[in-house]
Design an enzyme around this catalytic site. Structure first.
Site, PDB file in Angstrom:
ATOM      1  N   VAL A  62       0.546  -1.109   0.078  1.00 55.37           N
ATOM      2  CA  VAL A  62       0.120  -0.025  -0.071  1.00 55.37           C
ATOM      3  C   VAL A  62       0.907   1.164   0.084  1.00 55.37           C
ATOM      4  O   VAL A  62       1.940   1.277   0.633  1.00 55.37           O
ATOM      5  CB  VAL A  62      -0.993   0.213   1.412  1.00 55.37           C
ATOM      6  CG1 VAL A  62      -1.777   1.485   1.277  1.00 55.37           C
ATOM      7  CG2 VAL A  62      -1.683  -1.229   1.474  1.00 55.37           C
ATOM      8  N   CYS A  63       0.534   2.278  -0.750  1.00 54.11           N
ATOM      9  CA  CYS A  63       1.251   3.584  -0.772  1.00 54.11           C
ATOM     10  C   CYS A  63       0.240   4.478  -0.949  1.00 54.11           C
ATOM     11  O   CYS A  63      -1.142   4.350  -0.604  1.00 54.11           O
ATOM     12  CB  CYS A  63       2.086   3.675  -1.685  1.00 54.11           C
ATOM     13  SG  CYS A  63       1.811   3.776  -3.527  1.00 54.11           S
ATOM     14  N   GLU A  64       0.557   5.752  -1.359  1.00 51.24           N
ATOM     15  CA  GLU A  64      -0.635   6.907  -1.127  1.00 51.24           C
ATOM     16  C   GLU A  64      -1.446   6.816  -2.577  1.00 51.24           C
ATOM     17  O   GLU A  64      -2.743   7.183  -2.420  1.00 51.24           O
ATOM     18  CB  GLU A  64       0.234   8.193  -1.132  1.00 51.24           C
ATOM     19  CG  GLU A  64      -0.766   9.538  -0.913  1.00 51.24           C
ATOM     20  CD  GLU A  64      -1.212   9.447   0.594  1.00 51.24           C
ATOM     21  OE1 GLU A  64      -2.188  10.188   0.800  1.00 51.24           O
ATOM     22  OE2 GLU A  64      -0.910   8.737   1.225  1.00 51.24           O
TER      23      GLU A  64
END
Length: 304
Positions: A62-64
């Site tokens: 997961v990232c932004e």
């Protein structure tokens, strides 16, 4: 094969269990909220030490927005992880889908609250280093912290983790509190929880809050409130010879591993031990664990 999944698909995969949810953003991004159950492994650290990330057999990154998680997924696939997923659209898509965001009260301070503590650490590190006549290169060699990281900390541009600060304090032969000391003294001090400044571990699932003013203790002892997320773990390197830890669990459960020996503690249990050997704090349950810790140092170890 890497699979890009929507926020809803990711939610269902996580709910099914057995998924290692890895957030590859930076600490200041993590502090604004994250997918429940995730752990923080910034992409730069994953690239530098993929083995140390201890990835599971089923991982969702997961990232932004989804770009960094794709890079992380490619690294994991290259290491032979059998099931690799990337959250399409990142935490922005997760929020847009109306899914819950976790903002643990024990996590690192928000971006707006970080500069004050970082500035204090920056000034103290530079003063202690120059007082001893160490260059950044010399201190890097002694501490195992890179010259670049040390330079960024001294400029107040880096969010320091607990592990990094412990390495620096040990190399400088000063108590941990010497890096946190603020100027000024007072006979009365109130440490408000709402305005507390916490220092987080490398994955954001462990944090420490000082419940003392370093000038009041003269480096003889330190008093901390510790927080450990559900199923969180923090590995601590040996402290200076003769350092003692006196710890009481105030909420939740804790497994304390000292030099390879395992000790299980419940709420109200206390333990005292010599902390000059490797030791680990492990939360075996899903609920948070809170602790109070008093550290005492051997005579001769000072903040100067």
């Amino acid at each position: 094969m890497i699979k890009s999944v929507s926020a809803r698909e990711a939610h269902d995969l996580i709910a099914a269990g057995g998924m290692d949810v890895v957030d590859v953003r930076e600490p200041h991004e993590w502090a604004t909220g994250h997918v429940p159950g995730a752990r923080l492994v910034p992409l730069g650290r994953l690239r530098a030490d993929p083995e140390g990330a201890r990835l599971g057999q089923k991982v969702i990154f997961v990232c932004e927005r989804g770009g960094r998680s794709q890079h992380a997924a490619q690294l994991a696939e290259g290491r032979g992880i059998p099931e690799v997923y990337s959250l399409d659209g990142g935490t922005l898509a997760w929020r847009a889908a109306g899914l819950p965001i976790e903002e643990p009260r024990g996590a690192a301070a928000t971006e707006d609250a970080l500069p004050e503590l970082d500035a204090v650490v920056a000034g103290n590190l530079k003063e202690l280093r120059t007082k001893r006549g160490y260059s950044l290169d010399v201190l890097a060699g002694m501490s195992g912290v890179s010259r670049q990281t040390l330079g960024q900390i001294e400029l107040g541009h880096a969010v320091s983790s607990l592990g990094t600060l412990w390495k620096i304090a040990t190399a400088l032969q000063v108590p941990f509190s010497a890096l946190l000391a603020r100027p000024g003294t007072s006979e009365l001090r109130i440490f408000r929880s709402a305005g507390a400044k916490r220092i987080a571990g490398t994955d954001g699932r462990f944090s420490s809050r000082a419940l003392f003013h370093p000038e009041d203790t003269h480096g003889a002892f330190e008093f901390y409130e510790l927080w450990l997320a559900g199923h969180g773990r923090e590995d601590a390197e040996p402290h200076p010879h003769g350092t003692r830890e006196n710890l009481v669990v105030t909420s939740g459960r804790l497994v304390l591993v000292i030099g390879g020996e395992r000790h299980e503690l419940a709420k109200g249990d206390a333990i005292a031990f010599t902390a000059d050997v490797p030791h680990s704090y492990v939360n075996p349950a899903s609920e948070e664990c809170w602790m109070n810790l008093v550290m005492t140092y051997p005579v001769g170890l000072s903040a100067g």
